[in-house]
Write a protein that holds these residues in place. Structure first.
Motif, mmCIF file in Angstrom:
data_model
loop_
_atom_site.group_PDB
_atom_site.id
_atom_site.type_symbol
_atom_site.label_atom_id
_atom_site.label_comp_id
_atom_site.label_asym_id
_atom_site.label_seq_id
_atom_site.Cartn_x
_atom_site.Cartn_y
_atom_site.Cartn_z
ATOM 1 N N UNK A 11 45.595 27.624 27.859
ATOM 2 C CA UNK A 11 45.581 27.849 29.277
ATOM 3 C C UNK A 11 44.673 28.864 29.559
ATOM 4 N N UNK A 12 44.111 28.616 31.035
ATOM 5 C CA UNK A 12 43.263 29.769 31.309
ATOM 6 C C UNK A 12 44.150 30.501 32.453
ATOM 7 N N UNK A 13 44.482 32.054 32.243
ATOM 8 C CA UNK A 13 45.139 32.673 33.074
ATOM 9 C C UNK A 13 44.554 33.826 33.485
ATOM 10 N N UNK A 14 44.711 34.483 34.728
ATOM 11 C CA UNK A 14 44.539 35.656 35.169
ATOM 12 C C UNK A 14 45.548 36.575 34.798
ATOM 13 N N UNK A 15 45.784 37.299 33.470
ATOM 14 C CA UNK A 15 46.664 38.102 33.278
ATOM 15 C C UNK A 15 46.632 39.468 33.732
ATOM 16 N N UNK A 16 47.929 39.954 33.772
ATOM 17 C CA UNK A 16 48.159 41.449 34.372
ATOM 18 C C UNK A 16 48.337 42.240 33.114
ATOM 19 N N UNK A 93 48.087 47.125 35.548
ATOM 20 C CA UNK A 93 48.114 46.782 36.941
ATOM 21 C C UNK A 93 46.686 45.905 37.134
ATOM 22 N N UNK A 94 45.631 46.067 36.137
ATOM 23 C CA UNK A 94 44.328 45.696 36.472
ATOM 24 C C UNK A 94 44.813 43.984 35.631
ATOM 25 N N UNK A 95 43.578 43.070 36.167
ATOM 26 C CA UNK A 95 43.750 41.499 35.959
ATOM 27 C C UNK A 95 42.595 41.233 34.801
ATOM 28 N N UNK A 96 42.957 40.750 33.597
ATOM 29 C CA UNK A 96 41.907 40.213 32.763
ATOM 30 C C UNK A 96 42.159 38.819 32.577
ATOM 31 N N UNK A 97 41.065 37.914 32.360
ATOM 32 C CA UNK A 97 40.959 36.713 31.845
ATOM 33 C C UNK A 97 41.488 36.339 30.607
ATOM 34 N N UNK A 98 42.295 35.346 30.457
ATOM 35 C CA UNK A 98 42.779 35.095 29.220
ATOM 36 C C UNK A 98 42.747 33.755 28.819
ATOM 37 N N UNK A 99 41.980 33.140 27.684
ATOM 38 C CA UNK A 99 42.293 31.758 27.575
ATOM 39 C C UNK A 99 42.910 31.484 26.026
ATOM 40 N N UNK A 100 43.904 30.750 26.339
ATOM 41 C CA UNK A 100 44.841 30.886 25.086
ATOM 42 C C UNK A 100 46.142 30.012 25.254
ATOM 43 N N UNK A 101 46.802 29.789 24.174
ATOM 44 C CA UNK A 101 46.729 30.198 22.657
ATOM 45 C C UNK A 101 45.780 29.212 22.240
ATOM 46 N N UNK A 102 45.118 29.402 21.077
ATOM 47 C CA UNK A 102 44.075 28.602 20.689
ATOM 48 C C UNK A 102 44.414 28.875 19.134
ATOM 49 N N UNK A 103 44.236 27.770 18.380
ATOM 50 C CA UNK A 103 44.319 27.486 16.881
ATOM 51 C C UNK A 103 45.460 27.115 16.463
ATOM 52 N N UNK A 104 45.268 26.526 14.969
ATOM 53 C CA UNK A 104 46.417 25.945 14.392
ATOM 54 C C UNK A 104 46.898 26.960 13.662
#
Length: 293
Positions: A11-16, A93-104
């Motif tokens: 998933x691609x999420x804007x994480x706080x 409080x800041x937002x970072x882009x997260x791509x995951x979870x990834x991998x076996x």
């Protein structure tokens, strides 16, 4: 726990950012709100994180803990360059882009009910995640051995658990694991009190030597750490004829298998093969990984 088709659950999420704490030697524990990642992550998974909007290339970080109900994901990382330094400056409080979870992920089996977890340095987080999973399964009796050449990002304390075969005086343990009811021991070359003075794989070797043949059949190794440590783990597994799953770490650009920049060589039953750490791993059978290069 079964391996999944990981591309169906990335998933691609804007994480706080929820929390960020600094520890000695430029180590940080970062907690973010990332509900989809938290729900789908399994022990051994990692996330590809954008450290700063001005820095296009992401950084892969192993997942240390999750809470699917509260929707948070936690990482332990060490500043290793420009990207992780920018990440360390992110505030709650800041937002970072997260791509995951990834991998076996790691896949424990009920046949080996005495898993031996070995984590070195930044390879510690997957061992914590796996420990969290195992403690919820009554069939397992894990032992966790952690090694570091910088101060651990927690205050070690004397263990409440007696480990048959463990040398006297090696009593330092990780408090979180102790609270979970999991036995652990720590290793370092830095002379820390209560630690094994030497490599964590040497400590594992000494303990394995004390086991009976019947006990040995119940052991499987799970490990993550630097390449030399993982090579030593593979040698351990071969010497004692026990299975081992290891999580490899490589530099990654895309993190989803497109660039093939994180390939490693495996010696499979059908011959040599190049596999991508990001999506074909990061967890592999230690017997297959080619450490000759």
């Amino acid at each position: 726990m079964k391996p999944t088709n990981q591309r169906d659950s990335i998933f691609l999420e804007d994480a706080v950012v929820l929390e960020q704490h600094r520890y000695e030697a430029d180590q940080y524990i970062l907690r973010i709100r990332s509900p989809q990642c938290a729900k789908a992550a399994q022990p051994g998974s990692f996330a590809h994180i954008q450290c700063n909007p001005m820095l296009p290339l992401r950084r892969p970080l192993s997942i240390m803990r999750t809470d699917p109900n509260e929707g948070w994901v936690e990482f332990l990382y060490k500043i290793a360059g420009y990207g992780t330094r920018l990440l360390s400056e992110q505030k709650p409080g800041e937002t970072i882009s997260v791509l995951g979870p990834i991998g076996r992920p790691f896949v424990p089996t009920l046949k080996q009910r005495r898993p031996l977890l070995i984590g070195g340095g930044v390879g510690i987080p997957p061992m914590i995640f796996l420990s969290d999973y195992l403690r919820r399964q009554s069939a397992y009796q894990p032992l966790v051995l952690l090694g570091s050449e910088v101060p651990f990002p927690f205050r070690p304390r004397p263990s409440q658990f007696v480990i048959p075969g463990m040398q006297d005086g090696i009593i330092a343990a990780m408090p979180l694991l102790e609270d979970w009811g999991i036995a652990s021991r720590l290793a370092s070359l830095q002379g820390y009190p209560g630690h094994h003075e030497g490599y964590v794989t040497t400590l594992a070797h000494q303990w394995l030597q004390t086991l009976t043949n019947d006990a040995m059949t119940e052991v499987e190794i799970f490990a993550c750490g630097p390449h030399p440590m993982l090579a030593a783990v593979a040698e351990l597994a071969n010497e004692f004829s026990i299975p081992a799953q290891i999580s490899m770490e490589e530099y990654m650009a895309c993190g989803v298998g497109g660039c093939a920049g994180c390939t490693i060589r495996l010696n499979t039953s059908t011959g040599p093969a190049m596999k991508r750490v990001c999506v074909d791993g990061p967890v592999f059978n230690a017997k297959e990984v080619d450490f000759s290069n």
